[in-house]
Design a protein around this motif. Structure first.
Motif, PDB file in Angstrom:
ATOM      1  N   LYS A 139      41.601  -5.588  21.929  1.00 25.73           N
ATOM      2  CA  LYS A 139      41.476  -6.130  23.277  1.00 25.73           C
ATOM      3  C   LYS A 139      42.554  -5.568  24.195  1.00 25.73           C
ATOM      4  O   LYS A 139      43.606  -5.114  23.742  1.00 25.73           O
ATOM      5  CB  LYS A 139      41.604  -7.662  23.236  1.00 25.73           C
ATOM      6  CG  LYS A 139      40.555  -8.346  22.368  1.00 25.73           C
ATOM      7  CD  LYS A 139      40.831  -9.837  22.257  1.00 25.73           C
ATOM      8  CE  LYS A 139      39.811 -10.521  21.359  1.00 25.73           C
ATOM      9  NZ  LYS A 139      40.125 -11.956  21.163  1.00 25.73           N
ATOM     10  N   VAL A 140      42.267  -5.626  25.490  1.00 26.72           N
ATOM     11  CA  VAL A 140      43.282  -5.275  26.483  1.00 26.72           C
ATOM     12  C   VAL A 140      44.485  -6.184  26.272  1.00 26.72           C
ATOM     13  O   VAL A 140      44.350  -7.399  26.121  1.00 26.72           O
ATOM     14  CB  VAL A 140      42.722  -5.421  27.914  1.00 26.72           C
ATOM     15  CG1 VAL A 140      43.833  -5.284  28.938  1.00 26.72           C
ATOM     16  CG2 VAL A 140      41.634  -4.387  28.166  1.00 26.72           C
ATOM     17  N   GLY A 141      45.659  -5.582  26.231  1.00 26.47           N
ATOM     18  CA  GLY A 141      46.883  -6.329  25.957  1.00 26.47           C
ATOM     19  C   GLY A 141      47.407  -6.140  24.548  1.00 26.47           C
ATOM     20  O   GLY A 141      48.594  -6.379  24.295  1.00 26.47           O
ATOM     21  N   ASP A 142      46.538  -5.719  23.622  1.00 22.74           N
ATOM     22  CA  ASP A 142      46.986  -5.449  22.254  1.00 22.74           C
ATOM     23  C   ASP A 142      47.978  -4.289  22.247  1.00 22.74           C
ATOM     24  O   ASP A 142      47.923  -3.393  23.095  1.00 22.74           O
ATOM     25  CB  ASP A 142      45.800  -5.104  21.350  1.00 22.74           C
ATOM     26  CG  ASP A 142      44.977  -6.321  20.963  1.00 22.74           C
ATOM     27  OD1 ASP A 142      45.398  -7.451  21.288  1.00 22.74           O
ATOM     28  OD2 ASP A 142      43.914  -6.135  20.336  1.00 22.74           O
ATOM     29  N   ILE A 143      48.838  -4.286  21.241  1.00 22.99           N
ATOM     30  CA  ILE A 143      49.850  -3.247  21.096  1.00 22.99           C
ATOM     31  C   ILE A 143      49.499  -2.361  19.895  1.00 22.99           C
ATOM     32  O   ILE A 143      49.083  -2.857  18.841  1.00 22.99           O
ATOM     33  CB  ILE A 143      51.249  -3.847  20.869  1.00 22.99           C
ATOM     34  CG1 ILE A 143      51.579  -4.866  21.971  1.00 22.99           C
ATOM     35  CG2 ILE A 143      52.310  -2.749  20.802  1.00 22.99           C
ATOM     36  CD1 ILE A 143      51.663  -4.282  23.349  1.00 22.99           C
ATOM     37  N   VAL A 144      49.647  -1.056  20.077  1.00 24.92           N
ATOM     38  CA  VAL A 144      49.552  -0.109  18.967  1.00 24.92           C
ATOM     39  C   VAL A 144      50.863   0.675  18.927  1.00 24.92           C
ATOM     40  O   VAL A 144      51.571   0.784  19.939  1.00 24.92           O
ATOM     41  CB  VAL A 144      48.351   0.851  19.099  1.00 24.92           C
ATOM     42  CG1 VAL A 144      47.044   0.071  19.128  1.00 24.92           C
ATOM     43  CG2 VAL A 144      48.475   1.736  20.332  1.00 24.92           C
ATOM     44  N   TYR A 145      51.176   1.194  17.748  1.00 27.37           N
ATOM     45  CA  TYR A 145      52.425   1.930  17.575  1.00 27.37           C
ATOM     46  C   TYR A 145      52.127   3.322  17.036  1.00 27.37           C
ATOM     47  O   TYR A 145      51.276   3.494  16.159  1.00 27.37           O
ATOM     48  CB  TYR A 145      53.349   1.207  16.596  1.00 27.37           C
ATOM     49  CG  TYR A 145      53.752  -0.174  17.035  1.00 27.37           C
ATOM     50  CD1 TYR A 145      54.872  -0.370  17.838  1.00 27.37           C
ATOM     51  CD2 TYR A 145      53.009  -1.290  16.649  1.00 27.37           C
ATOM     52  CE1 TYR A 145      55.248  -1.646  18.250  1.00 27.37           C
ATOM     53  CE2 TYR A 145      53.372  -2.566  17.051  1.00 27.37           C
ATOM     54  CZ  TYR A 145      54.493  -2.745  17.845  1.00 27.37           C
ATOM     55  OH  TYR A 145      54.852  -4.006  18.252  1.00 27.37           O
TER      56      TYR A 145
END
Length: 203
Positions: A139-145
């Motif tokens: 979803k929009v707002g999720d974080i990926v690294y």
């Protein structure tokens, strides 16, 4: 039913293999960090080591296992972590062979991992959730690294857009990132006629 069971078994087997490999990759990154720290500390006390470091810069870094930069015959450019769907994968070199996507996700286009500008990462969309099969749940707002193998830097990116577009649409490849690092996570939808595109920006 048997086919579905096999596909889910395949997913967990591949993810187990991936996680085992990424343990080796993380060790490699930690060794880079330790090596750089030691070099930095040494330079504080002995400036002459700077010349030695310059002379050795084109060779392999001592004590670091560079075999961790190859996964199933492909060069690894880094690691992508997607905590919201509990998945992580090695990011392979820029794709020149479709078989690469049977192994992991790969760079399709762009400046390179953790560099200013946009980098497109592509992966298959499997019903089992393997590779980018779970991107639909992000979803929009999720974080990926993303951790790149060149510098060992880990950068957090936040998703700011998610949409479906036609297979031939590459308008998101080249875009003004205003001096920021961005990634585009792309996978197929609807029998390969459409693409699910996720855009994320460094935070």
């Amino acid at each position: 039913a048997g086919f579905l069971v096999y596909k889910y078994y395949e997913k967990y087997k591949i993810n187990d293999d991936t996680n085992e490999y990424l343990g080796e990759f993380d060790n490699y990154i930690n060794q880079i960090a330790e090596n750089n720290t030691v070099e930095d500390e040494n330079l504080l006390y002995d400036p002459e080591l700077e010349n030695q470091a310059v002379n050795e810069q084109n060779g392999p870094v001592r004590g670091i296992n560079t075999n961790a930069l190859n996964y199933r015959g492909y060069k690894v450019e880094g690691k992508l972590e997607m905590p919201s769907v509990n998945l992580q994968y090695p990011v392979l070199e820029q794709m020149t062979n479709a078989n690469e996507l049977e192994v992991s996700i790969a760079i399709q286009y762009g400046v390179g991992l953790n560099k200013v500008g946009n980098t497109v990462i592509i992966g298959h969309n499997y019903r089992s959730g393997l590779f980018f099969g779970s991107n639909k749940n992000m979803k929009v707002g999720d974080i990926v690294y993303i951790t790149d193998s060149e510098t060992g830097t880990k950068v957090a990116y936040q998703i700011y857009n998610k949409y479906t577009t036609e297979e031939a649409d590459t308008s998101f490849y080249n875009r003004n990132t205003n001096g920021k690092r961005e990634v585009s996570l792309v996978t197929c939808q609807s029998n390969n006629d459409y693409r699910l595109v996720i855009l994320a920006r460094e935070i």
